[in-house]
Design a protein around this motif. Structure first.
Motif, short mmCIF file in Angstrom:
data_model
loop_
_atom_site.label_atom_id
_atom_site.label_comp_id
_atom_site.label_asym_id
_atom_site.label_seq_id
_atom_site.Cartn_x
_atom_site.Cartn_y
_atom_site.Cartn_z
N PHE A 8 0.85 -1.18 0.00
CA PHE A 8 0.00 0.00 0.00
C PHE A 8 0.89 1.23 0.00
O PHE A 8 2.04 1.19 0.45
N ASP A 120 -4.13 1.04 -2.72
CA ASP A 120 -3.84 -0.39 -2.84
C ASP A 120 -3.03 -0.52 -4.13
O ASP A 120 -3.56 -0.36 -5.22
N ALA A 123 -4.20 -3.39 -6.67
CA ALA A 123 -5.48 -3.09 -7.32
C ALA A 123 -5.41 -1.79 -8.11
O ALA A 123 -6.23 -1.56 -8.99
N GLU A 125 -5.92 1.18 -6.92
CA GLU A 125 -7.11 1.93 -6.53
C GLU A 125 -6.90 2.60 -5.18
O GLU A 125 -6.36 1.98 -4.26
N ILE A 127 -8.34 3.44 -1.88
CA ILE A 127 -9.45 2.85 -1.14
C ILE A 127 -9.87 3.78 0.00
O ILE A 127 -9.04 4.49 0.57
N SER A 134 -15.23 -0.72 -0.30
CA SER A 134 -13.88 -0.39 -0.77
C SER A 134 -12.85 -1.34 -0.14
O SER A 134 -11.97 -1.86 -0.83
N SER A 138 -10.33 -4.38 -1.94
CA SER A 138 -8.91 -4.50 -1.63
C SER A 138 -8.60 -5.88 -1.04
O SER A 138 -7.61 -6.53 -1.40
N SER A 141 -8.46 -8.52 -3.70
CA SER A 141 -7.19 -8.45 -4.43
C SER A 141 -6.07 -9.09 -3.60
O SER A 141 -5.24 -9.85 -4.13
N TYR A 142 -6.06 -8.80 -2.31
CA TYR A 142 -5.08 -9.40 -1.39
C TYR A 142 -5.21 -10.92 -1.35
O TYR A 142 -4.21 -11.64 -1.46
#
Length: 177
Positions: A8, A120, A123, A125, A127, A134, A138, A141-142
């Motif tokens: 992040f 993130d 992603a 994105e 968040i 949101s 994330s 994706s994790y």
């Protein structure tokens, strides 16, 4: 952003993060004093200084560490400056899934105290750490990256009995299994 880590970028509101040829870059003129970032991090239970690499890194590296989680923080790409524009955060995907939830709690606190946005990096994105939808995107994706790690390394999740730091510690541990 190795296969073993989830990453992040926390950056000052008013700035933006852009993906360039060499990675994510923070753009803008908003900064936070180093001392305020340092003090805010050190006031979070289980966050302490850790060692960095290089000549000008004093005070740029922190980690959250408890029985189940290790979360690593790097200020301004590891270079000490009086003003901070970004905090890079990573944790090993092989660690307990509680790592993700703990990171979100810390991000929420830092967002309020320091007026930070959370990117993130996988992603791609920004968040909203106060919005469940949101956070869920994330988290998905994790978990996808986590599954890819275990599949690629051909190691079952249950083999990881303690939290590990990103990088060589993970790969050394895997080799010993």
């Amino acid at each position: 952003m190795g296969i073993e880590s989830y990453n992040f970028m926390l950056f000052v509101s008013g700035n933006t993060c852009n993906l360039t040829e060499i990675g994510w870059e923070t753009v803008g003129s908003a900064f936070i004093p180093f001392s305020k970032v340092r003090d805010t991090l050190l006031n979070i239970r289980n966050i302490n200084y850790t060692n960095g690499q290089g000549h000008n890194t004093y005070g740029c590296y922190f980690e959250y560490c408890d029985n189940t989680s290790i979360i690593e923080f790097e200020l301004n790409g590891g270079e000490y400056e009086k003003l901070i524009q970004e905090i890079s955060v990573r944790f090993a995907v092989c660690n307990s899934k509680s790592n993700f939830a703990q990171a979100m709690q810390i991000f929420k606190h830092l967002s309020i105290k320091l007026n930070l946005n959370t990117l993130d990096m996988r992603a791609g994105e920004v968040i909203d750490v106060t919005d469940d939808a949101s956070i869920k995107r994330s988290y998905n994706s994790y978990t996808q990256k986590r599954e890819e790690f275990f599949e690629f390394m051909k190691v079952p999740e249950r083999k990881f009995e303690r939290p590990l730091h990103c990088g060589s510690e993970v790969f050394t541990y895997v080799r010993r299994l």
